[in-house]
Motif scaffolding. Structure first.
Motif, PDB file in Angstrom:
ATOM      1  N   ARG A 132       0.830  -1.194   0.000  1.00 21.48           N
ATOM      2  CA  ARG A 132       0.000   0.000   0.000  1.00 21.48           C
ATOM      3  C   ARG A 132       0.872   1.254   0.000  1.00 21.48           C
ATOM      4  N   ARG A 133       0.338   2.317  -0.565  1.00 21.76           N
ATOM      5  CA  ARG A 133       1.090   3.564  -0.632  1.00 21.76           C
ATOM      6  C   ARG A 133       1.470   4.043   0.770  1.00 21.76           C
ATOM      7  N   ARG A 134       2.709   4.478   0.884  1.00 20.32           N
ATOM      8  CA  ARG A 134       3.272   5.041   2.124  1.00 20.32           C
ATOM      9  C   ARG A 134       3.387   4.013   3.251  1.00 20.32           C
ATOM     10  N   GLU A 135       3.233   2.702   2.927  1.00 16.34           N
ATOM     11  CA  GLU A 135       3.243   1.688   3.984  1.00 16.34           C
ATOM     12  C   GLU A 135       4.592   1.590   4.669  1.00 16.34           C
ATOM     13  N   TYR A 136       5.684   1.766   3.923  1.00 13.60           N
ATOM     14  CA  TYR A 136       7.016   1.593   4.490  1.00 13.60           C
ATOM     15  C   TYR A 136       7.775   2.900   4.684  1.00 13.60           C
ATOM     16  N   LEU A 137       7.130   4.016   4.386  1.00 15.47           N
ATOM     17  CA  LEU A 137       7.839   5.289   4.507  1.00 15.47           C
ATOM     18  C   LEU A 137       8.225   5.597   5.952  1.00 15.47           C
ATOM     19  N   TYR A 138       7.474   5.031   6.902  1.00 10.21           N
ATOM     20  CA  TYR A 138       7.793   5.271   8.310  1.00 10.21           C
ATOM     21  C   TYR A 138       9.159   4.700   8.688  1.00 10.21           C
ATOM     22  N   LEU A 139       9.649   3.739   7.885  1.00  9.71           N
ATOM     23  CA  LEU A 139      10.963   3.146   8.173  1.00  9.71           C
ATOM     24  C   LEU A 139      12.106   4.123   7.905  1.00  9.71           C
ATOM     25  N   GLY A 140      11.818   5.206   7.177  1.00  9.14           N
ATOM     26  CA  GLY A 140      12.866   6.160   6.821  1.00  9.14           C
ATOM     27  C   GLY A 140      13.586   6.723   8.032  1.00  9.14           C
ATOM     28  N   GLY A 141      12.825   7.031   9.088  1.00  7.85           N
ATOM     29  CA  GLY A 141      13.444   7.567  10.299  1.00  7.85           C
ATOM     30  C   GLY A 141      14.362   6.562  10.967  1.00  7.85           C
ATOM     31  N   LEU A 142      13.908   5.302  11.032  1.00  2.00           N
ATOM     32  CA  LEU A 142      14.734   4.254  11.639  1.00  2.00           C
ATOM     33  C   LEU A 142      16.004   4.023  10.833  1.00  2.00           C
ATOM     34  N   LEU A 143      15.876   4.031   9.503  1.00  2.00           N
ATOM     35  CA  LEU A 143      17.040   3.806   8.651  1.00  2.00           C
ATOM     36  C   LEU A 143      18.029   4.964   8.746  1.00  2.00           C
TER      37      LEU A 143
END
Length: 246
Positions: free
Chosen positions: A140-151
């Motif tokens: 789904r759109r934006r499903e993994y964008l939250y991982l950007g901060g962790l990465l």
């Protein structure tokens, strides 16, 4: 990262998600066309990078100067207006060529030890890149964008560890941690950057040259780490064989 894997495999088992994967129903035609340009540019950049490796093997040009030239070409490309498309593409290819020359010494070492390691590392990187990119597209759109901060936090940790080890000296265990943790971080960036590119394209950011550069840096970062890990494992096996013979 397990979430990314599960999302990809679930999509192949579910009829509706398979149709989404096959037809890209979640991605508009404009974004699909943009992605084609991005991946075509990425392939061209990889060819240019391979040319840089070949030039290093011929004339031994890889080193600090080519790394500086690569960074300069990237900065020049990012500061060039979007209207100058040909110039930006040329700068992308130049940056990729200098990047290839910069990793040329590592490639040369792999060829001397075992050329099959180089092929295996490249194929493995290509498969990982394809799988995680597909997972990002199917999700789904934006499903993994939250991982950007962790990465980003993980990347910052890697930089500080590298800085500390260069000053105080690093152990073998720390080097292994940097390799494997760095590989995990940049594999994660493949997923996040792919979804970020799709999301930006939905909102009108169709700068395929910059997006291709982003994916190119992810690909090279993963490839270098896989190659180093395989070379290290091969060296350890050879040492064990020598000890057994003695």
């Amino acid at each position: 990262m397990d979430t990314a894997f599960s999302s990809f495999f679930e999509s192949t088992q579910s009829g509706s998600r398979w149709n989404s994967f096959k037809n890209f129903n979640q991605i508009s035609p404009v974004v699909q066309s943009h992605l084609k340009q991005v991946y075509l540019s990425l392939c061209c950049a990889l060819v240019a990078s391979a040319s840089g490796v070949y030039l290093h093997l011929l004339w031994n040009i890889g080193g600090i100067l080519t790394t500086i030239a690569m960074i300069g070409c990237m900065a020049w490309m990012l500061s060039t207006p979007l209207q100058k498309e040909r110039k930006r593409v040329a700068l992308l290819m130049a940056a990729a060529l200098f990047e290839g020359a910069s990793i040329g010494p590592l490639i040369d070492l792999a060829i001397q030890i075992d050329p099959s390691i180089l092929i295996t590392a490249f194929v493995g990187t290509g498969l990982a890149f394809a799988c995680f990119s597909a997972a990002a597209m199917v999700a789904r759109r934006r499903e993994y964008l939250y991982l950007g901060g962790l990465l980003s936090s993980g990347l910052s940790m890697l930089l500080w560890l590298h800085f500390a080890s260069s000053i105080f000296g690093g152990s073998t265990a720390l080097f292994k941690f940097e390799l494997y943790f760095g590989l995990l971080v940049f594999v994660g960036y493949i997923v996040v950057d792919t979804q970020d590119i799709i999301e930006k394209a939905h909102f009108g950011d169709l700068d395929y040259v910059k997006h291709a550069l982003t994916l190119f840096t992810d690909f090279v970062a993963v490839f270098v780490r896989i190659l180093i890990i395989m070379l290290k494992n091969s060296n350890e096996k050879n040492e064990k064989k020598k000890k057994r013979r003695n």
